[in-house]
Design an enzyme around this catalytic site. Sequence first.
Site, short mmCIF file in Angstrom:
data_model
loop_
_atom_site.label_atom_id
_atom_site.label_comp_id
_atom_site.label_asym_id
_atom_site.label_seq_id
_atom_site.Cartn_x
_atom_site.Cartn_y
_atom_site.Cartn_z
N CYS A 117 25.96 58.01 111.22
CA CYS A 117 26.42 56.66 110.85
C CYS A 117 27.90 56.63 110.48
CB CYS A 117 25.59 56.12 109.70
SG CYS A 117 23.87 55.96 110.19
N HIS A 150 29.19 50.16 106.52
CA HIS A 150 28.11 50.54 107.43
C HIS A 150 26.88 49.73 107.05
CE1 HIS A 150 25.19 52.64 109.69
NE2 HIS A 150 24.64 53.24 108.66
N ASN A 157 20.52 48.34 111.83
CA ASN A 157 21.43 49.49 111.69
C ASN A 157 21.67 50.08 113.09
OD1 ASN A 157 22.63 51.96 111.22
ND2 ASN A 157 21.19 52.61 109.63
O1 UT7 Z 1 22.09 54.69 108.15
C1 UT7 Z 1 22.06 56.00 107.77
C2 UT7 Z 1 21.45 56.34 106.50
N1 UT7 Z 1 20.22 55.69 106.26
C3 UT7 Z 1 20.09 54.93 105.17
O2 UT7 Z 1 21.02 54.69 104.47
C4 UT7 Z 1 18.71 54.41 104.86
C5 UT7 Z 1 18.44 54.57 103.39
N2 UT7 Z 1 17.10 54.23 103.01
C6 UT7 Z 1 16.62 52.95 103.00
O3 UT7 Z 1 17.31 52.03 103.40
C7 UT7 Z 1 15.27 52.71 102.39
O4 UT7 Z 1 14.85 53.87 101.74
C8 UT7 Z 1 14.20 52.28 103.41
C9 UT7 Z 1 14.49 50.88 103.92
C10 UT7 Z 1 14.13 53.27 104.56
C11 UT7 Z 1 12.83 52.22 102.71
O5 UT7 Z 1 12.89 51.37 101.60
P1 UT7 Z 1 12.40 51.85 100.15
O6 UT7 Z 1 12.59 50.71 99.28
O7 UT7 Z 1 13.14 53.11 99.82
O8 UT7 Z 1 10.89 52.11 100.40
P2 UT7 Z 1 10.04 53.41 100.09
O9 UT7 Z 1 10.24 54.42 101.17
O10 UT7 Z 1 10.27 53.82 98.67
O11 UT7 Z 1 8.58 52.83 100.20
C12 UT7 Z 1 8.08 51.86 99.25
C13 UT7 Z 1 6.74 51.36 99.73
C14 UT7 Z 1 5.79 52.48 100.15
O12 UT7 Z 1 4.49 52.08 99.81
P3 UT7 Z 1 3.76 52.66 98.50
O13 UT7 Z 1 3.71 54.14 98.70
O14 UT7 Z 1 4.62 52.22 97.35
O15 UT7 Z 1 2.42 51.99 98.54
C15 UT7 Z 1 5.93 52.51 101.64
O16 UT7 Z 1 4.79 53.04 102.29
O17 UT7 Z 1 6.94 50.56 100.93
C16 UT7 Z 1 6.11 51.06 101.97
N3 UT7 Z 1 6.77 50.82 103.23
C17 UT7 Z 1 6.60 49.70 103.94
N4 UT7 Z 1 5.86 48.61 103.73
C18 UT7 Z 1 5.92 47.63 104.65
C19 UT7 Z 1 7.65 51.62 103.89
N5 UT7 Z 1 8.05 51.04 105.03
C20 UT7 Z 1 7.41 49.84 105.09
C21 UT7 Z 1 7.42 48.81 106.01
N6 UT7 Z 1 6.67 47.71 105.76
N7 UT7 Z 1 8.16 48.83 107.13
#
Ligand code: UT7
Length: 330
Positions: free
Chosen positions: A117, A257, A287
């Site tokens: 990125c 970004h 992204n």
């Molecule tokens: O571009 C290069 C670098 N990349 C980044 O900067 C990305 C950085 N990371 C992020 O933007 C975020 O971590 C994500 C968008 C990837 C994920 O968001 P989050 O708020 O960190 O979610 P999480 O992984 O902590 O998951 C929270 C909950 C989980 O459920 P439980 O275990 O709390 O029941 C996930 O299973 O959200 C669930 N979840 C979803 N639910 C609905 C994860 N993905 C989804 C989804 N739809 N697509």
Amino acid sequence: MSKKITAAITAVGGYVPEEKLTNADLMKLVDTNEEWIRTRTGIEERRVLTEKGKATSDLCVPAVLELCKKRGISPEEIDCLIVGTVTPDMFFPSTANLICDRVGAKNAWGFDLSAACSGFLFSLTTGVMFIESGRYKKVVVVGADKMSSIVDYSDRTTCVIFGDGAGAVLLEPNEEGLGIQDSILKTDGSGCNYLHMKAGGSLRPASFETVAAKQHYIYQEGQAVFKFAVKGMADVSAELMEKNNLTGEDIAWLVPHQANKRIIDATANRMGLSHDKVMININRYGNTTSGTIPLCLWDWESKLKKGDNLVLAAFGGGFTWGATLVKWAY
Ligand code: UT7
């Protein structure tokens, strides 16, 4: 004594595929919902290049041609073309090679640069060196990725984030002190564990096993990357401002970004910037990895004024991150 030459951006081009993949479309593919995607990432839709036989270079060619047209130059005048990408058409030859051939940049040489990125910022800083040294007069820097080619559309944690797109800028010498002023770039290979593609390289060449194990897709530990990204992007932007004696008041635009709207907001807050000074198009494109920053410049070009201070900031896989200070030249 001759004046110091700086490298200025003198034209911007961009391209996104026509086809939209909305949050509602993704609900048909994986267990997700529109509200989760919008509130956790800021994304509403992304563009995807689905046509068979089309690759990252197909995103770049229209962007480079647009830039040449806007500046009124022939592609034959380009000296060097650098492409930041992690989704090259092939391992070799480089995507830059293919683009030069297709746009008719007969007098240019070029290469691809891999920094995930941060690919555009790393490529931009490299291009700046060629101009500042006096060696070249016209360097094209492209940031482009066809992320849909490495996204697993059955993995809800990654497939909702990424999209396809390309942006390009032309760098030319400037004697008024405009253009790229400073850059702080960083890498930390220990971050590899959290965001990478497991197979397809020399470590794990493609095999039936790697395909069956879905190792040719993005692997991301989202929460860990999120924490590093918030800190990395905000810290390096603040460091760049401090080094150049700038406060939020002096900055016209933050060009971040577009990985997650929450990461962008945290960076803007740390820099003391009001939200109307922040370029955000993640809602429309998702992204696009190396494409995000030049696509923002493309979308906002008509609002930029000569002399505006822009901070370009990125964080991505590798880990790679950085910030670049630009004084807009036109
Ligand atoms: O571009 C290069 C670098 N990349 C980044 O900067 C990305 C950085 N990371 C992020 O933007 C975020 O971590 C994500 C968008 C990837 C994920 O968001 P989050 O708020 O960190 O979610 P999480 O992984 O902590 O998951 C929270 C909950 C989980 O459920 P439980 O275990 O709390 O029941 C996930 O299973 O959200 C669930 N979840 C979803 N639910 C609905 C994860 N993905 C989804 C989804 N739809 N697509």
